[in-house]
Scaffold this motif. Structure first.
Motif, PDB file in Angstrom:
ATOM      1  N   GLU A  20      -5.459  -6.109  -8.214  1.00 48.21           N
ATOM      2  CA  GLU A  20      -5.654  -5.451  -6.920  1.00 48.21           C
ATOM      3  C   GLU A  20      -4.355  -5.522  -6.133  1.00 48.21           C
ATOM      4  O   GLU A  20      -3.774  -6.597  -5.990  1.00 48.21           O
ATOM      5  CB  GLU A  20      -6.764  -6.149  -6.133  1.00 48.21           C
ATOM      6  N   ILE A  21      -3.921  -4.386  -5.619  1.00 50.06           N
ATOM      7  CA  ILE A  21      -2.638  -4.360  -4.902  1.00 50.06           C
ATOM      8  C   ILE A  21      -2.663  -5.347  -3.745  1.00 50.06           C
ATOM      9  O   ILE A  21      -1.688  -6.054  -3.470  1.00 50.06           O
ATOM     10  CB  ILE A  21      -2.302  -2.926  -4.418  1.00 50.06           C
ATOM     11  N   VAL A  22      -3.778  -5.416  -3.042  1.00 54.47           N
ATOM     12  CA  VAL A  22      -4.072  -6.459  -2.060  1.00 54.47           C
ATOM     13  C   VAL A  22      -5.567  -6.755  -2.198  1.00 54.47           C
ATOM     14  O   VAL A  22      -6.312  -5.940  -2.723  1.00 54.47           O
ATOM     15  CB  VAL A  22      -3.745  -6.027  -0.612  1.00 54.47           C
ATOM     16  N   GLY A  35       2.996  11.363  -9.506  1.00 50.13           N
ATOM     17  CA  GLY A  35       1.710  11.998  -9.787  1.00 50.13           C
ATOM     18  C   GLY A  35       0.714  11.012 -10.359  1.00 50.13           C
ATOM     19  O   GLY A  35       1.082   9.964 -10.895  1.00 50.13           O
ATOM     20  N   ALA A  36      -0.562  11.351 -10.249  1.00 49.94           N
ATOM     21  CA  ALA A  36      -1.618  10.488 -10.782  1.00 49.94           C
ATOM     22  C   ALA A  36      -1.729  10.674 -12.297  1.00 49.94           C
ATOM     23  O   ALA A  36      -1.433  11.755 -12.808  1.00 49.94           O
ATOM     24  CB  ALA A  36      -2.941  10.823 -10.109  1.00 49.94           C
ATOM     25  N   PRO A  37      -2.126   9.613 -13.014  1.00 53.18           N
ATOM     26  CA  PRO A  37      -2.458   8.298 -12.458  1.00 53.18           C
ATOM     27  C   PRO A  37      -1.229   7.385 -12.367  1.00 53.18           C
ATOM     28  O   PRO A  37      -0.274   7.543 -13.120  1.00 53.18           O
ATOM     29  CB  PRO A  37      -3.447   7.755 -13.492  1.00 53.18           C
ATOM     30  N   VAL A  38      -1.287   6.453 -11.438  1.00 59.38           N
ATOM     31  CA  VAL A  38      -0.359   5.330 -11.389  1.00 59.38           C
ATOM     32  C   VAL A  38      -1.202   4.076 -11.606  1.00 59.38           C
ATOM     33  O   VAL A  38      -2.235   3.904 -10.958  1.00 59.38           O
ATOM     34  CB  VAL A  38       0.380   5.255 -10.041  1.00 59.38           C
ATOM     35  N   TYR A  39      -0.777   3.243 -12.539  1.00 55.98           N
ATOM     36  CA  TYR A  39      -1.512   2.017 -12.844  1.00 55.98           C
ATOM     37  C   TYR A  39      -1.035   0.892 -11.933  1.00 55.98           C
ATOM     38  O   TYR A  39       0.152   0.798 -11.615  1.00 55.98           O
ATOM     39  CB  TYR A  39      -1.334   1.633 -14.310  1.00 55.98           C
ATOM     40  N   VAL A  40      -1.963   0.064 -11.503  1.00 55.67           N
ATOM     41  CA  VAL A  40      -1.630  -1.076 -10.647  1.00 55.67           C
ATOM     42  C   VAL A  40      -2.160  -2.338 -11.322  1.00 55.67           C
ATOM     43  O   VAL A  40      -3.359  -2.432 -11.609  1.00 55.67           O
ATOM     44  CB  VAL A  40      -2.236  -0.938  -9.241  1.00 55.67           C
ATOM     45  N   ILE A  98       0.836  -1.200   0.000  1.00 52.99           N
ATOM     46  CA  ILE A  98       0.000   0.000   0.000  1.00 52.99           C
ATOM     47  C   ILE A  98       0.871   1.250   0.000  1.00 52.99           C
ATOM     48  O   ILE A  98       0.609   2.213  -0.738  1.00 52.99           O
ATOM     49  CB  ILE A  98      -0.954  -0.014   1.208  1.00 52.99           C
ATOM     50  N   GLU A  99       1.926   1.239   0.811  1.00 55.70           N
ATOM     51  CA  GLU A  99       2.817   2.398   0.856  1.00 55.70           C
ATOM     52  C   GLU A  99       3.521   2.604  -0.480  1.00 55.70           C
ATOM     53  O   GLU A  99       3.772   3.749  -0.891  1.00 55.70           O
ATOM     54  CB  GLU A  99       3.848   2.248   1.970  1.00 55.70           C
ATOM     55  N   ILE A 100       3.827   1.517  -1.188  1.00 54.20           N
ATOM     56  CA  ILE A 100       4.456   1.645  -2.505  1.00 54.20           C
ATOM     57  C   ILE A 100       3.548   2.412  -3.459  1.00 54.20           C
ATOM     58  O   ILE A 100       3.991   3.320  -4.174  1.00 54.20           O
ATOM     59  CB  ILE A 100       4.802   0.253  -3.073  1.00 54.20           C
ATOM     60  N   VAL A 101       2.257   2.073  -3.479  1.00 53.50           N
ATOM     61  CA  VAL A 101       1.326   2.789  -4.370  1.00 53.50           C
ATOM     62  C   VAL A 101       1.216   4.243  -3.946  1.00 53.50           C
ATOM     63  O   VAL A 101       1.257   5.158  -4.788  1.00 53.50           O
ATOM     64  CB  VAL A 101      -0.060   2.114  -4.364  1.00 53.50           C
ATOM     65  N   GLU A 102       1.111   4.499  -2.657  1.00 54.40           N
ATOM     66  CA  GLU A 102       0.980   5.884  -2.179  1.00 54.40           C
ATOM     67  C   GLU A 102       2.238   6.691  -2.481  1.00 54.40           C
ATOM     68  O   GLU A 102       2.150   7.850  -2.918  1.00 54.40           O
ATOM     69  CB  GLU A 102       0.694   5.875  -0.682  1.00 54.40           C
ATOM     70  N   ARG A 103       3.409   6.093  -2.283  1.00 54.54           N
ATOM     71  CA  ARG A 103       4.669   6.786  -2.586  1.00 54.54           C
ATOM     72  C   ARG A 103       4.812   7.036  -4.086  1.00 54.54           C
ATOM     73  O   ARG A 103       5.316   8.088  -4.503  1.00 54.54           O
ATOM     74  CB  ARG A 103       5.850   5.952  -2.094  1.00 54.54           C
ATOM     75  N   ASP A 158     -10.449   0.868  -3.173  1.00 55.29           N
ATOM     76  CA  ASP A 158     -11.238   2.081  -3.421  1.00 55.29           C
ATOM     77  C   ASP A 158     -10.536   3.320  -2.860  1.00 55.29           C
ATOM     78  O   ASP A 158     -10.598   4.407  -3.453  1.00 55.29           O
ATOM     79  CB  ASP A 158     -12.631   1.943  -2.813  1.00 55.29           C
ATOM     80  N   SER A 159      -9.876   3.167  -1.713  1.00 56.86           N
ATOM     81  CA  SER A 159      -9.152   4.299  -1.122  1.00 56.86           C
ATOM     82  C   SER A 159      -8.013   4.749  -2.032  1.00 56.86           C
ATOM     83  O   SER A 159      -7.767   5.956  -2.206  1.00 56.86           O
ATOM     84  CB  SER A 159      -8.603   3.910   0.257  1.00 56.86           C
ATOM     85  N   LEU A 160      -7.311   3.784  -2.614  1.00 55.26           N
ATOM     86  CA  LEU A 160      -6.209   4.129  -3.517  1.00 55.26           C
ATOM     87  C   LEU A 160      -6.726   4.674  -4.845  1.00 55.26           C
ATOM     88  O   LEU A 160      -6.103   5.560  -5.441  1.00 55.26           O
ATOM     89  CB  LEU A 160      -5.322   2.900  -3.749  1.00 55.26           C
TER      90      LEU A 160
END
Length: 325
Positions: free
Chosen positions: A55-57, A47-52, A36-41, A64-66
């Motif tokens: 589901e990260i988890v 900057g947005a968007p970052v593609y994942v 989760i911290e990796i996506v937030e960092r 939904d929060s991310l």
């Protein structure tokens, strides 16, 4: 809106009492925290968007929060535009995925849990030694797809049940080894391993158990509380392997157990005849959802909480270098 629970409780509080046993450890593990911290960092840095990718988890609240912060979740790199930043989920990916990202010159960050990466490295070493790998896991789970994708096709065979062991086509003169998915039932996996070792005495085991510390710890904590409960609630997603295993652990101890994603799914009828309720959360579920469940139960019953701790977790995993430089 659900009606309050009928009560015969004495005193000023008209609600029936409910003893709540909350398992510890529960909820987020170090690998989930890191992912989760990796996506937030990544969102902060690029900057947005970052593609994942995937589901990260496995938790809808987390996803939904991310999303609200600018993450876009996809199932395949074909959905990621050129020059975009992409994060690989905590479950791990086949080797073909980073290879394709590099071919397309995508900037990617790998959020694979280090304990899953350890299994990947073991798979590579076993293949280098000429061993055929028997991989204990659940077909179709992202971690299984990722691990099986670390080795050439045909050099790893999936084993899901003890019955599968009896159907394996290998002889006792063949070089075999085994590995396991990190989020399996400890008890089920032990039985399958014993069956493999009985049929193939020559099979090579991993240097250390592959089931991760968090999975083992959460199952142990459920075992500790389940015997004294009338009902156990497990907060987790239906596609979360470790959460489903927690439900199974409680049920095997003879206790009614249910998987829920949010407090809103709880029906007051579930509490009929329940004096003691156990509560835990899978490794992908945040503590906020635990408190949400406690608050909902408190709407109907006079809840008294007790934390049952079986072990302390202090594991921390480092972030990828490209996010800390």
């Amino acid at each position: 809106m659900n009606a309050p629970f009928p009560s015969t409780a004495s005193g000023n509080d008209p609600r029936l009492p409910l003893q709540l046993l909350i398992a510890a450890p529960r909820g987020f593990c170090a690998g989930v925290d890191r992912a989760i911290e990796i996506v937030e960092r990544a969102l902060e840095k690029y900057g947005a968007p970052v593609y994942v990718r995937h589901e990260i988890v496995h938790n809808r609240y987390v996803v939904d929060s991310l999303k609200a912060k600018g993450a876009i979740f996809v199932e395949d790199l074909d959905e990621v535009p050129d020059d975009a930043h992409v994060v690989f989920s905590a479950h791990g990916v086949p080797k073909s995925v980073p290879a394709e990202a590099e071919r397309r010159k995508l900037l990617y960050v790998d959020a694979t849990c280090p304990l899953v990466s350890k299994v990947h490295r073991q798979a590579e070493r076993q293949i280098e030694k000429g061993q055929h790998i028997l991989f204990i896991g659940h077909e179709g789970h992202p971690e299984v797809i990722g691990t099986m994708g670390q080795v050439p096709e045909g050099q790893i065979t999936l084993v899901e049940t003890i019955e599968d062991v009896a159907k394996l086509p290998f002889g006792q003169d063949e070089d075999l080894s085994f590995l396991t998915q990190t989020t399996l039932s400890v008890d089920d996996t032990r039985e399958i391993v014993e069956a493999l070792q009985e049929r193939y005495p020559q099979i090579v085991a991993p240097k250390a158990e592959d089931i991760c510390y968090a999975t083992s710890n959460r199952q142990a904590s459920v075992k500790e509380i389940a015997g004294g409960c009338d009902l156990v609630l497990v907060i987790g997603a239906p596609n979360s392997s470790n959460s489903l295993r927690l439900v199974e652990v409680a049920q095997r101890m003879g206790t009614d157990a249910r998987l829920i994603q949010r407090a809103s799914e709880i029906e007051p009828e579930w509490l009929e005849g329940v004096g003691t309720l156990g509560l835990t959360a899978g490794a992908s579920a945040p503590e906020k959802l635990v408190r949400e469940v406690v608050d909902r139960l408190s709407d109907w019953r006079a809840v008294s909480e007790e934390i049952i701790t079986t072990t302390e977790e202090k594991m921390i995993f480092k972030l990828p270098r490209q996010l800390t430089d």
